[in-house]
Enzyme design. Structure first.
Site, PDB file in Angstrom:
ATOM      1  N   ASP A 113       0.907  -1.297  -0.053  1.00 24.61           N
ATOM      2  CA  ASP A 113      -0.052   0.148   0.110  1.00 24.61           C
ATOM      3  C   ASP A 113       0.965   1.301  -0.078  1.00 24.61           C
ATOM      4  O   ASP A 113       0.381   2.282   0.332  1.00 24.61           O
ATOM      5  CB  ASP A 113      -0.909   0.043   1.359  1.00 24.61           C
ATOM      6  CG  ASP A 113      -1.743  -1.070   1.190  1.00 24.61           C
ATOM      7  OD1 ASP A 113      -1.904  -1.855   0.144  1.00 24.61           O
ATOM      8  OD2 ASP A 113      -2.325  -1.291   2.417  1.00 24.61           O
ATOM      9  N   LYS A 165       6.105   2.175  19.242  1.00 22.46           N
ATOM     10  CA  LYS A 165       5.493   3.123  19.791  1.00 22.46           C
ATOM     11  C   LYS A 165       6.113   3.770  20.961  1.00 22.46           C
ATOM     12  O   LYS A 165       5.627   3.799  22.063  1.00 22.46           O
ATOM     13  CB  LYS A 165       4.027   2.801  20.097  1.00 22.46           C
ATOM     14  CG  LYS A 165       3.241   2.178  19.052  1.00 22.46           C
ATOM     15  CD  LYS A 165       1.715   1.931  19.217  1.00 22.46           C
ATOM     16  CE  LYS A 165       1.229   1.516  18.004  1.00 22.46           C
ATOM     17  NZ  LYS A 165       0.181   0.817  17.906  1.00 22.46           N
ATOM     18  N   ASP A 221       1.196   5.459   3.281  1.00 32.40           N
ATOM     19  CA  ASP A 221       0.628   4.203   3.124  1.00 32.40           C
ATOM     20  C   ASP A 221      -0.808   4.348   2.816  1.00 32.40           C
ATOM     21  O   ASP A 221      -1.673   5.013   3.785  1.00 32.40           O
ATOM     22  CB  ASP A 221       0.584   3.480   4.584  1.00 32.40           C
ATOM     23  CG  ASP A 221      -0.031   2.215   4.619  1.00 32.40           C
ATOM     24  OD1 ASP A 221      -1.223   1.977   3.919  1.00 32.40           O
ATOM     25  OD2 ASP A 221       0.391   1.185   5.485  1.00 32.40           O
TER      26      ASP A 221
END
Length: 366
Positions: A113, A165, A221
């Site tokens: 993507d 993260k 993306d």
């Protein structure tokens, strides 16, 4: 002359995040800037010397095989499908395609993507220069805490670790989903569900075998509608910089604003305002007095007079009524008919539906 290279594109599943568009076509075939999404990647790979592309899928995609046969003949390359019987994650597909990928040359692996400038030639040079097993392209992001951050040596690019993260700042480079590997990586991967990011990369980094290269320019993306629209904007800006002749220069009876891509077979009425960041597909018919901005309108759609469309993806062969307003990341699937004088805000409309009432708050119309 070096022998030709191979590439594996991780297509995966049904593309649920891009519904309702993927209810009509497999995600790699959904048009992005008037070309099947995956063809942006394949054409860039071919330019860099790839002559065999493997699409890793976990469903039987006859429609994709047919379409890819057409493109492989046009480009003079081989495109094959590698079909998983069970989902194998992001590393398992490399093991499944092992026979094709283990010819001694480095091979590319891409997430399907991604849109960017695809600087594959530079990637090959960087990879050969450090001589180790793998290279990951990384891209700078504003909010690294939403992603997995790649921590690497500024001078050499050698990757020391990955931080998922991060709550404190460790860097702002994230994995861009574009890799180049030596075939020796195949010895690390078993034919079972495996994550390349969580299982294979940390092991390679620990041995000093993995390097990061900065991806110049834009990156997105585009696997879900808001990012698809943002990615379209970034892509059009890149076209403006690199091949402005592909963008519309003017419209005969209407006003053109900013970056607009118009298929030669599309027709635009008079007194319209088109742009910025608009993509009109083949056979699209736009009436008079229409206002379009930040939207993609796919093949064969009819936009009636005085419609107002912003932040919207309109699928194939739809009809948008006169004086109708679409906004707020509305996505119309294939063959949706929207009546006159309606307001749709953030509506996701499944294929073959007729809409005859307002949709004032984001919802899915089945």
């Amino acid at each position: 002359l070096q022998s030709k290279m191979k590439a594996l594109i991780l297509v995966g599943g049904f593309g649920t995040r891009l519904r309702p568009l993927t209810l009509s076509l497999p995600k790699p075939l959904v048009p992005f800037a008037n070309m099947p999404m995956v063809m942006h990647q394949i054409e860039a790979l071919v330019k860099a010397g790839v002559d065999h592309v493997v699409l890793a899928v976990n469903y039987r995609a006859e429609i994709m095989e047919k379409e890819m046969l057409k493109h492989s003949e046009r480009l003079g390359i081989k495109i094959s499908m590698s079909q998983e019987t069970e989902p194998l994650g992001t590393a398992g597909p490399l093991a499944l395609a092992r026979d094709i990928l283990s010819d001694g040359q480095p091979f590319f692996v891409l997430n399907s993507d991604i849109v960017c400038e695809f600087p594959f030639t530079e990637l090959i040079a960087f990879h050969k220069a450090h001589g180790k097993e793998g290279t990951i392209m990384v891209t700078k992001v504003e909010e690294p805490s939403k992603y997995g951050v790649v921590v690497s040596d500024k001078a050499t690019g050698q990757i020391s670790k990955f931080v998922e993260k991060p709550q404190v700042f460790v860097g702002n480079r994230i994995n861009a989903g574009i890799y180049l590997f030596n075939p020796t990586i195949l010895d690390r991967i078993k034919l079972q569900p495996t994550s390349i990011e969580k299982e294979i990369f940390p092991e390679m980094a620990a041995k000093g075998e993995l390097f990061a290269m900065d991806l110049p320019g834009f990156w997105m993306d585009v696997g879900q509608p808001p990012d698809f629209l943002t990615g379209s904007t970034l892509y059009l800006a890149w076209l403006r910089k690199t091949s402005p002749e592909k963008l519309a220069a003017s419209l005969s009876n209407s006003q053109l604003i900013g970056d607009v891509l118009v298929d030669p077979s599309a027709k635009i009425g008079s007194n319209c305002r088109i742009g910025p960041n608009v993509i009109l597909g083949p056979g699209v018919v736009v009436g008079d007095g229409v206002r379009l901005q930040r939207c993609t309108i796919m093949d064969g759609t009819i936009i009636k007079d005085n419609a107002w469309i912003n932040s919207t993806i309109v699928g194939w062969r739809c009809t948008v009524g006169a004086w109708t307003r679409l906004d707020g990341v509305t996505v119309l699937g294939e063959d949706v008919q929207v009546s006159d004088e309606l307001y749709l805000n953030g509506a996701k409309v499944l294929p073959h539906k007729g809409i005859s009432a307002n949709v004032p708050t984001p919802s899915i119309i089945m």
